[in-house]
Design an enzyme around this catalytic site. Structure first.
Site, PDB file in Angstrom:
ATOM      1  N   ASN A   7       0.885  -1.168   0.000  1.00  0.00           N
ATOM      2  CA  ASN A   7       0.000   0.000   0.000  1.00  0.00           C
ATOM      3  C   ASN A   7       0.920   1.214   0.000  1.00  0.00           C
ATOM      4  O   ASN A   7       1.445   1.611   1.040  1.00  0.00           O
ATOM      5  CB  ASN A   7      -0.900  -0.034   1.236  1.00  0.00           C
ATOM      6  CG  ASN A   7      -1.889   1.107   1.245  1.00  0.00           C
ATOM      7  OD1 ASN A   7      -1.798   2.045   0.440  1.00  0.00           O
ATOM      8  ND2 ASN A   7      -2.842   1.051   2.161  1.00  0.00           N
ATOM      9  N   ARG A  69      -2.461  -2.190  -3.499  1.00  0.00           N
ATOM     10  CA  ARG A  69      -3.706  -1.453  -3.283  1.00  0.00           C
ATOM     11  C   ARG A  69      -3.612  -0.185  -4.109  1.00  0.00           C
ATOM     12  O   ARG A  69      -2.749   0.668  -3.870  1.00  0.00           O
ATOM     13  CB  ARG A  69      -3.860  -1.105  -1.809  1.00  0.00           C
ATOM     14  CG  ARG A  69      -5.043  -0.214  -1.546  1.00  0.00           C
ATOM     15  CD  ARG A  69      -5.270  -0.100  -0.048  1.00  0.00           C
ATOM     16  NE  ARG A  69      -6.568   0.490   0.217  1.00  0.00           N
ATOM     17  CZ  ARG A  69      -6.724   1.752   0.627  1.00  0.00           C
ATOM     18  NH1 ARG A  69      -5.682   2.543   0.822  1.00  0.00           N
ATOM     19  NH2 ARG A  69      -7.938   2.225   0.856  1.00  0.00           N
ATOM     20  N   HIS A 158     -13.178   2.097  -0.560  1.00  0.00           N
ATOM     21  CA  HIS A 158     -13.289   0.983   0.401  1.00  0.00           C
ATOM     22  C   HIS A 158     -13.887  -0.265  -0.233  1.00  0.00           C
ATOM     23  O   HIS A 158     -14.467  -1.114   0.449  1.00  0.00           O
ATOM     24  CB  HIS A 158     -14.170   1.363   1.618  1.00  0.00           C
ATOM     25  CG  HIS A 158     -13.556   2.376   2.529  1.00  0.00           C
ATOM     26  ND1 HIS A 158     -14.307   3.268   3.264  1.00  0.00           N
ATOM     27  CD2 HIS A 158     -12.263   2.651   2.831  1.00  0.00           C
ATOM     28  CE1 HIS A 158     -13.504   4.029   3.982  1.00  0.00           C
ATOM     29  NE2 HIS A 158     -12.258   3.670   3.737  1.00  0.00           N
ATOM     30  N   ARG A 219     -12.721  14.081   8.279  1.00  0.00           N
ATOM     31  CA  ARG A 219     -13.459  14.552   7.097  1.00  0.00           C
ATOM     32  C   ARG A 219     -14.905  14.843   7.433  1.00  0.00           C
ATOM     33  O   ARG A 219     -15.531  14.110   8.201  1.00  0.00           O
ATOM     34  CB  ARG A 219     -13.409  13.493   5.981  1.00  0.00           C
ATOM     35  CG  ARG A 219     -12.063  13.425   5.300  1.00  0.00           C
ATOM     36  CD  ARG A 219     -12.037  12.308   4.273  1.00  0.00           C
ATOM     37  NE  ARG A 219     -10.929  11.410   4.545  1.00  0.00           N
ATOM     38  CZ  ARG A 219     -10.849  10.150   4.133  1.00  0.00           C
ATOM     39  NH1 ARG A 219     -11.819   9.619   3.425  1.00  0.00           N
ATOM     40  NH2 ARG A 219      -9.808   9.424   4.413  1.00  0.00           N
ATOM     41  N   GLU A 362      -8.193  -6.094   4.391  1.00  0.00           N
ATOM     42  CA  GLU A 362      -7.954  -5.640   3.021  1.00  0.00           C
ATOM     43  C   GLU A 362      -6.705  -6.293   2.431  1.00  0.00           C
ATOM     44  O   GLU A 362      -6.695  -6.658   1.262  1.00  0.00           O
ATOM     45  CB  GLU A 362      -7.827  -4.111   2.995  1.00  0.00           C
ATOM     46  CG  GLU A 362      -9.174  -3.445   3.218  1.00  0.00           C
ATOM     47  CD  GLU A 362      -9.087  -1.943   3.444  1.00  0.00           C
ATOM     48  OE1 GLU A 362      -8.718  -1.543   4.564  1.00  0.00           O
ATOM     49  OE2 GLU A 362      -9.381  -1.190   2.513  1.00  0.00           O
TER      50      GLU A 362
END
Ligand code: AMP
Length: 386
Positions: A7, A69, A158, A219, A362
């Site tokens: 990642n 990813r 996601h 956020r 993930e």
């Protein structure tokens, strides 16, 4: 198959080595401060990863593939793909849609191409699972040219997590994935909720960017877009200032002063009004999405909590579910507070919709998809040189 999962961010590179046949993680780590004196670029970061692999796994770490990813697959990528130079360039061309992420993902890919040119690489896209959204869910009601000329539409993120958790939830319920209708609440520092019908994503709360939807750690999630245009027209803020304010200074942090759910829950329990308000806002926003998505999927069989907050914060799960009485949702309070790393049901037996906690993975999903694609394609060769 032994897969290195990468990642790659602009200043950090996270990695894991996974053995897909036994579903085990052999090691994991992160290289930070890429771009600083010690680690000038992604190539140097990879040297550190290699040193860690050799230290843990021996001189030949036995890697068979690399799974990346990749945040944005645009409209092109609905599935993982075997990486070659053209694919790498396509990932780079999507940079306007994910300026912080895609260029960094491509740097990771290019660094591996240089270091281990014969190792097959697979790109797994965070947007891909949402390519099944119907157009009425992914279009914004703005002039068509914003979509046709600028690619302005809902992409969703996601996706790897939502797909993995969907599979696990269906398994837990003993339903085939194609028979699963549900709502996946991925609640981490970034948070999104996805409507699943017949195992496929039919709507999701993140949009053109990961800023949309839920109240997150830092956020804002959805706001009235006029707030931004008004503040800019009045000359009070620049676009850059608003962008960083909404992405980094908002959400739980903007209201309660911390983006760590543990701290916010603890403060609220001690009577801190701002923390209490932040929790109420975040829970209410999620409840509204769950209500809407229950309709979107034609009646959900399950509401599934996952990621840092979804898996660990029984307090937040309880708060969310308490507002879902109109849907007939009833939690089993004891089951909700139990600590476990296993997928489990936390609703009462008379709940109209099952409530589940399913830990996401993930990296495991990326490793599995990488191994699967490489086996399917029978492609064990190095990509063609440029
Ligand atoms: P993630 O992005 O999935 O790593 O999730 C990060 C979020 O999970 C942060 O807001 C953390 O505060 C939250 N989190 C992690 N562990 C816990 C916990 N035990 N209780 C509550 N929140 C947690």
């Amino acid at each position: 198959m032994r897969v290195l999962v990468i990642n790659s961010g602009s200043s950090s590179l996270k990695y894991q080595v996974r053995e897909t046949d036994s579903d085990t993680q052999l090691l994991s780590g992160v290289v930070e401060q890429i771009g600083s004196g010690d680690v000038p670029d992604h190539g140097a970061a990879l040297d550190l990863v290699e040193a860690a692999l050799v230290a843990e796994l021996g001189q030949d770490p036995g890697l068979e593939a690399v799974g990346h990813r990749v945040v944005h697959g645009g409209e092109r990528f609905a599935e993982p793909v075997l990486v070659n130079y053209e694919i790498t360039r396509a990932i780079e061309r999507l940079a306007p849609l994910a300026p912080l992420h895609n260029p960094a993902n491509a740097l990771g890919i290019r660094a591996i191409m240089r270091k281990w040119p014969s190792l097959p690489q697979v790109a797994v896209f965070d947007t891909a699972f949402h390519r099944t959204l119907p157009e009425h869910a992914w279009r914004y009601a703005v002039p068509n040219e914003l979509y046709t000329e600028h690619g302005v539409r809902r992409y969703g993120f996601h996706g790897t997590s939502a797909e993995y958790v969907t599979g696990r939830a269906a398994q837990l319920l003993g339903t085939p994935v194609r028979g699963f209708d549900g709502i996946i609440c991925h609640l981490g520092n970034g948070a999104s909720v996805t409507a699943i019908k017949a195992g496929r994503s039919v709507d999701t709360s993140m949009g053109y960017t990961p800023l949309a939807g839920l109240v997150m750690g830092t956020r804002s999630g959805d706001v009235d877009p006029s707030i931004l245009t008004q503040l800019m027209m009045r000359g009070e803020y620049t676009a850059q200032e608003l962008d960083s304010m909404l992405n980094q200074e908002s959400g739980l942090k903007g209201i309660a002063g911390s983006n760590d759910m543990r701290a916010v829950v603890a403060a609220a329990a001690e009577g801190d009004d701002e923390a209490e308000l932040a929790l109420a806002m975040a829970a209410y926003r999620l409840q509204k999405f769950i209500g809407g998505y229950h309709v979107a999927v034609g009646g959900a069989q399950a509401i599934v909590f996952t990621a840092g907050i979804g898996e660990n914060s029984w307090q937040f799960r309880e708060r969310v579910c308490e507002g879902l009485g109109a849907l007939g949702v009833r939690l089993d309070r004891m089951a909700n507070v139990e600590k476990s790393r296993e997928p489990r049901v936390i609703s009462a037996s008379d709940s109209a919709i099952k409530v589940l906690v399913v830990p996401t993975d993930e990296e495991g999903a990326i490793a599995d998809q990488t191994a699967q694609l490489i086996r399917d394609s029978g492609e064990q060769q190095a990509p063609e040189g440029e």
